[in-house]
Design an enzyme around this catalytic site. Structure first.
Site, mmCIF file in Angstrom:
data_model
loop_
_atom_site.group_PDB
_atom_site.id
_atom_site.type_symbol
_atom_site.label_atom_id
_atom_site.label_comp_id
_atom_site.label_asym_id
_atom_site.label_seq_id
_atom_site.Cartn_x
_atom_site.Cartn_y
_atom_site.Cartn_z
ATOM 1 N N SER A 177 -4.162 26.244 -12.906
ATOM 2 C CA SER A 177 -2.926 25.459 -13.307
ATOM 3 C C SER A 177 -1.960 28.080 -13.066
ATOM 4 O O SER A 177 -3.029 28.304 -12.306
ATOM 5 C CB SER A 177 -2.703 26.655 -14.729
ATOM 6 O OG SER A 177 -1.576 26.961 -15.961
ATOM 7 N N TYR A 190 -6.480 31.253 -21.935
ATOM 8 C CA TYR A 190 -6.416 29.792 -21.591
ATOM 9 C C TYR A 190 -5.919 30.182 -19.655
ATOM 10 O O TYR A 190 -6.638 30.179 -19.256
ATOM 11 C CB TYR A 190 -4.850 29.492 -21.334
ATOM 12 C CG TYR A 190 -5.043 27.979 -20.818
ATOM 13 C CD1 TYR A 190 -5.632 26.852 -21.044
ATOM 14 C CD2 TYR A 190 -4.006 27.886 -19.587
ATOM 15 C CE1 TYR A 190 -4.599 26.084 -20.309
ATOM 16 C CE2 TYR A 190 -3.226 26.871 -19.231
ATOM 17 C CZ TYR A 190 -3.961 25.794 -19.334
ATOM 18 O OH TYR A 190 -4.053 24.479 -18.495
#
EC number: 1.1.1.105
Length: 309
Positions: A177, A190
């Site tokens: 990501s 995350y």
């Protein structure tokens, strides 16, 4: 004297190879790099029951790959299985597996090897997001985030990399990501898990090179938010520079990166520039840029994936 000559020779060889690699990269910016044929390749996708995983499965189905679909949600995964068959896949195999559980990964992996064969393209796509500030996030949710987003990659590599090494043929794909490149407010767990996934994939790429396992390729994907529902409620202050990505567009880029055996794929391209600036600018300047881009507030409206009723 002979040692000096050897040093000069090594330097010239290094400079020559470096120049050739730069020229090759420039050439492939002008013309498209040849794409490999994945027809008949056994492609395993984790998190195949929805979102990016499902779309990747459908694209590989159209390319003639043998699909192995993993998801913790059996109903959703069965739906992807049916859609993949309708998209033209000759062989599709769906397995229910919680990738965060090591022993379950190994058990289902053994089943895949017996029933399907050696996986040649492994796409670690499964992921979850809590979307909470660090002190508001329960410990068990943070642990789950790490288990799914990072530790599952360890178990998947352990299960499927040995056959790739034995065959000198394989492709390891890490869906990380943009949050694995730059810290984001409200996504601390995350970000940490995605930084870890990226670092692990990069390290394993170096390890395969060091062992001269030339037939094993790596692709590391770092997208900004994608409209799959996972980051529902997140916003972007500068959609021209940092657009929330259309899923179909993102999948096309990922497929192209895999077929061209591209090591890094950042989406949008502005992320390449951001990562470069992060490494050279003073921290205060970096903070000003982050503020200008709205990085401090983009997750404030986060609601996440809505469960189907």
């Amino acid at each position: 004297m002979s040692q000096n000559l050897e040093s000069v020779k090594n330097l010239l060889v290094f400079l020559g190879k470096s120049l050739l690699s730069v020229l090759e990269a420039l050439l492939f910016h002008v013309i498209s790099k040849p794409r490999k044929n994945v027809a008949g390749e056994i492609v395993l996708i984790t998190g195949a029951g929805s979102g990016l995983g499902r779309l990747l499965a459908l694209q590989f189905a159209r390319l003639g790959a043998v699909l192995v679909l993993w998801d913790v949600n059996k109903e959703a995964n069965d739906e992807t299985h049916q859609l993949a068959r309708e998209a033209g896949a000759a062989r599709v195999h769906a397995y229910t597996c919680d990738c965060s559980r090591r022993e379950e990964v190994y058990r289902v992996a053994d089943q895949v090897k017996k029933e399907v064969g050696d996986v040649s393209i492994l796409i670690n796509n499964a992921g979850i997001v809590t979307g909470r500030n660090f002190l508001d996030c329960p410990d068990d949710l943070m642990e789950k985030s790490f288990d799914v987003n990072f530790k599952a990659h360890l178990w998947m590599y352990k299960a499927f990399l040995p056959a790739m090494i034995a065959n000198n043929h394989g492709h390891l794909v890490c869906i990380s990501s943009s949050a694995g490149l730059i810290g984001v407010n409200g996504l601390s767990d995350y970000c940490a898990s995605k930084f870890a996934a990226l670092g692990f994939a990069e390290s394993m790429f170096i390890e395969t090179l060091a062992k001269k396992q030339w037939g094993i390729k790596t692709t590391i994907v770092c997208p900004f938010f994608i409209k799959t529902g996972m980051f529902e409620g997140c916003t972007t202050k500068c959609p021209t520079l940092l657009p929330i990505l259309d899923p179909e567009y993102a999948v096309r880029k990922i497929i192209d990166a895999i077929l061209q055996e591209q090591l890094y794929l950042y989406m949008p391209k502005f992320l390449y520039f951001i990562v470069f600036l992060k490494s050279i600018l003073p921290i205060k300047t970096g903070i000003l840029i982050a503020d200008y881009l709205g990085v401090f507030h983009m997750t404030e409206g986060f609601t996440g994936q809505k469960k189907k009723t």
